[in-house]
Scaffold this motif. Structure first.
Motif, mmCIF file in Angstrom:
data_model
loop_
_atom_site.group_PDB
_atom_site.id
_atom_site.type_symbol
_atom_site.label_atom_id
_atom_site.label_comp_id
_atom_site.label_asym_id
_atom_site.label_seq_id
_atom_site.Cartn_x
_atom_site.Cartn_y
_atom_site.Cartn_z
ATOM 1 N N LEU A 182 25.611 -14.244 -50.540
ATOM 2 C CA LEU A 182 25.336 -13.060 -50.822
ATOM 3 C C LEU A 182 25.023 -12.867 -52.144
ATOM 4 O O LEU A 182 24.440 -12.064 -52.671
ATOM 5 N N ALA A 183 25.786 -13.815 -52.992
ATOM 6 C CA ALA A 183 25.602 -13.811 -54.482
ATOM 7 C C ALA A 183 24.050 -14.131 -54.704
ATOM 8 O O ALA A 183 23.320 -13.616 -55.547
ATOM 9 N N GLY A 184 23.532 -15.226 -54.025
ATOM 10 C CA GLY A 184 22.208 -15.581 -54.302
ATOM 11 C C GLY A 184 21.219 -14.474 -53.726
ATOM 12 O O GLY A 184 20.245 -14.104 -54.472
ATOM 13 N N GLN A 185 21.820 -13.773 -52.807
ATOM 14 C CA GLN A 185 20.870 -12.540 -52.259
ATOM 15 C C GLN A 185 20.796 -11.552 -53.194
ATOM 16 O O GLN A 185 19.713 -11.063 -53.292
ATOM 17 N N LEU A 186 21.853 -11.254 -53.939
ATOM 18 C CA LEU A 186 21.847 -10.236 -54.725
ATOM 19 C C LEU A 186 21.309 -10.387 -55.836
ATOM 20 O O LEU A 186 20.361 -9.418 -56.058
ATOM 21 N N ILE A 187 21.172 -11.506 -56.563
ATOM 22 C CA ILE A 187 20.489 -11.753 -57.829
ATOM 23 C C ILE A 187 18.945 -11.988 -57.321
ATOM 24 O O ILE A 187 18.128 -11.211 -58.180
ATOM 25 N N ILE A 215 20.770 -20.615 -50.020
ATOM 26 C CA ILE A 215 20.462 -19.877 -48.994
ATOM 27 C C ILE A 215 20.290 -18.328 -49.141
ATOM 28 O O ILE A 215 19.253 -17.837 -48.472
ATOM 29 N N GLY A 216 21.201 -17.860 -49.862
ATOM 30 C CA GLY A 216 20.824 -16.572 -50.215
ATOM 31 C C GLY A 216 19.613 -16.043 -50.798
ATOM 32 O O GLY A 216 19.027 -15.040 -50.463
ATOM 33 N N THR A 217 19.241 -17.006 -51.684
ATOM 34 C CA THR A 217 18.053 -16.716 -52.308
ATOM 35 C C THR A 217 16.735 -16.784 -51.377
ATOM 36 O O THR A 217 16.149 -15.917 -51.511
ATOM 37 N N LEU A 218 16.741 -17.818 -50.303
ATOM 38 C CA LEU A 218 15.803 -17.660 -49.194
ATOM 39 C C LEU A 218 15.929 -16.235 -48.313
ATOM 40 O O LEU A 218 14.773 -16.253 -47.897
ATOM 41 N N VAL A 219 17.043 -15.938 -48.155
ATOM 42 C CA VAL A 219 17.307 -14.593 -47.149
ATOM 43 C C VAL A 219 16.357 -13.488 -48.105
ATOM 44 O O VAL A 219 15.970 -12.823 -47.363
ATOM 45 N N ALA A 228 32.351 -8.678 -56.532
ATOM 46 C CA ALA A 228 33.209 -8.689 -55.390
ATOM 47 C C ALA A 228 33.048 -10.176 -54.965
ATOM 48 O O ALA A 228 34.168 -10.616 -54.477
ATOM 49 N N VAL A 229 31.767 -10.772 -54.970
ATOM 50 C CA VAL A 229 31.703 -12.122 -54.585
ATOM 51 C C VAL A 229 32.380 -13.093 -55.185
ATOM 52 O O VAL A 229 33.334 -14.305 -55.099
ATOM 53 N N VAL A 230 32.471 -13.064 -56.710
ATOM 54 C CA VAL A 230 33.047 -13.874 -57.692
ATOM 55 C C VAL A 230 34.652 -13.511 -57.597
ATOM 56 O O VAL A 230 35.480 -14.645 -57.487
ATOM 57 N N VAL A 231 35.211 -12.408 -57.404
ATOM 58 C CA VAL A 231 36.514 -12.290 -57.139
ATOM 59 C C VAL A 231 37.112 -12.746 -55.981
ATOM 60 O O VAL A 231 38.155 -13.462 -55.937
ATOM 61 N N ALA A 232 36.631 -12.710 -54.761
ATOM 62 C CA ALA A 232 36.874 -13.319 -53.484
ATOM 63 C C ALA A 232 36.794 -14.642 -53.472
ATOM 64 O O ALA A 232 37.406 -15.423 -52.689
ATOM 65 N N ALA A 233 35.708 -15.233 -54.261
ATOM 66 C CA ALA A 233 35.601 -16.603 -54.229
ATOM 67 C C ALA A 233 36.570 -17.631 -55.200
ATOM 68 O O ALA A 233 36.533 -18.759 -55.122
ATOM 69 N N ILE A 234 37.278 -16.865 -56.053
ATOM 70 C CA ILE A 234 38.152 -17.372 -57.148
ATOM 71 C C ILE A 234 39.055 -18.610 -56.441
ATOM 72 O O ILE A 234 39.192 -19.761 -57.144
ATOM 73 N N PRO A 235 39.881 -18.240 -55.373
ATOM 74 C CA PRO A 235 40.821 -19.284 -54.839
ATOM 75 C C PRO A 235 40.060 -20.646 -54.437
ATOM 76 O O PRO A 235 40.318 -21.582 -54.808
ATOM 77 N N ASN A 236 38.655 -20.472 -53.815
ATOM 78 C CA ASN A 236 37.921 -21.728 -53.489
ATOM 79 C C ASN A 236 37.312 -22.301 -54.580
ATOM 80 O O ASN A 236 37.137 -23.554 -54.666
ATOM 81 N N THR A 244 24.564 -3.383 -56.975
ATOM 82 C CA THR A 244 23.994 -4.867 -57.055
ATOM 83 C C THR A 244 25.101 -5.559 -57.682
ATOM 84 O O THR A 244 25.523 -6.564 -57.403
ATOM 85 N N LEU A 245 25.424 -5.257 -58.978
ATOM 86 C CA LEU A 245 26.154 -6.002 -60.043
ATOM 87 C C LEU A 245 27.595 -5.886 -59.505
ATOM 88 O O LEU A 245 28.214 -6.819 -59.554
ATOM 89 N N LEU A 246 27.951 -4.768 -58.909
ATOM 90 C CA LEU A 246 29.385 -4.724 -58.382
ATOM 91 C C LEU A 246 29.635 -5.500 -57.272
ATOM 92 O O LEU A 246 30.635 -5.972 -57.133
#
Length: 318
Positions: free
Chosen positions: A264-269, A7-11, A299-307, A293-295
């Protein structure tokens, strides 16, 4: 998570398409109307061909007309997520040609990260209330730091910095949009047809609101330039149909915050690749943009770790 990344890539692709269209027309609002109009036509064709989508829309209408009596049914205002979509797409048309897809995306990250924490905590989305864990909070703070870093080289250019405020506000609105669109989809139907029905309602509201704004815009600024001939510039609406419908389905499983982060990870890359491969004429991809962008991706990876590790912590309703 994979669907949300796509989805992020499409955005990101939509941002470049609508930004370029807005630049060619000389009017970001007109570009938004074209985008929503083309997407709405696609959805109307789907409605005409698929009876179960029409049945899902009828279910939403019946639910709105039925008094909730405290049972948590859908309210009419929860069908207005398209207003947030309108702000996001108008922002694309106005700012992307000037500040680039990467800066637009990082600014949206900052707005969406904090807001989605609040949205999930309040339980506005169909997944119910979600706990604000330390990792989620750290991820949101890092996302804000990424926003500051990405626009740091524009601090001496107030006009460019001011333009970054619009995508940040669009990110705030997007978090709320994802939550209420998910509720609409769940009410319409528990399957994919409900997500498409949510997309129809979203595009109808967004198209109506942008047409009103365009009317005011025409009074003060006059007609936009002629429509460009390149057909690929008109694919932004189709991108929107896909990611709005898929997001309305995915948010029911992972919640607003995780959906937003994976998206957002897809959007950023994708946005960084787009700006590096085909930079717009009005801006350069600077070191601060790449670092921001890399930072934000960190943030995306850190916040998604529990999931990602299976430690998803919903809150119990009392």
């Amino acid at each position: 998570m994979t669907a949300a990344f796509a989805i992020g890539t499409l955005v990101a692709i939509q941002s470049r398409l609508n930004g370029e269209l807005g630049d060619r027309l000389g009017d970001g609002v007109a570009a938004a109307v074209v985008s929503f109009g083309s997407g709405f036509v696609v959805l109307l064709v789907i409605c005409a061909l698929v009876p179960r989508v029409r049945a899902a829309l009828a279910s939403v209408w019946r639910t709105i007309r039925t008094p909730s009596a405290g049972r948590g049914l859908l309210r009419w205002w929860q069908c207005l997520g398209g207003l947030a979509g309108a702000l996001f797409v108008v922002g694309q048309g106005i700012t992307v040609a000037v500040i680039g897809v990467a800066v637009f995306t990082v600014a949206a990250v900052g707005g969406q990260a904090i807001t989605s924490l609040v949205v999930d905590r309040l339980g506005l989305g169909p997944a119910g209330p979600q706990a604000i864990t330390p990792l989620r909070l750290v991820g949101a703070v890092v996302a804000l730091a990424a926003l500051v870093l990405a626009v740091s080289d524009r601090l001496n250019h107030p006009s460019g910095l001011l333009l970054a405020v619009l995508p940040a506000l669009a990110g705030v609105a997007t978090a709320v949009q994802q939550a209420i669109n998910g509720r609409v989809a769940r009410t319409a139907s528990p399957d994919a047809y409900g997500a498409v029905a949510a997309g129809v309602i979203n595009f109808l509201v967004a198209l109506t609101s942008t047409l009103v704004v365009l009317g005011v815009d025409l009074l003060f600024r006059g007609l936009p330039r002629g429509l460009p001939t390149e057909p690929w510039l008109y694919l932004g609406g189709a991108c929107g149909v896909v990611f709005i419908s898929v997001a309305a389905s995915v948010v029911r499983m992972v919640g607003v915050f995780v959906l937003g982060l994976a998206t957002l990870a897809g959007q950023l890359i994708a946005s960084l690749v787009i700006d590096l491969a085909a930079p717009a004429a009005e801006h350069d991809v600077t070191f601060s943009v790449v670092a921001g962008t890399l930072l934000a991706l960190v943030a995306v990876v850190v916040a998604a770790i529990p999931n990602l590790s299976g430690r998803h912590r919903p809150l119990r309703r009392i």
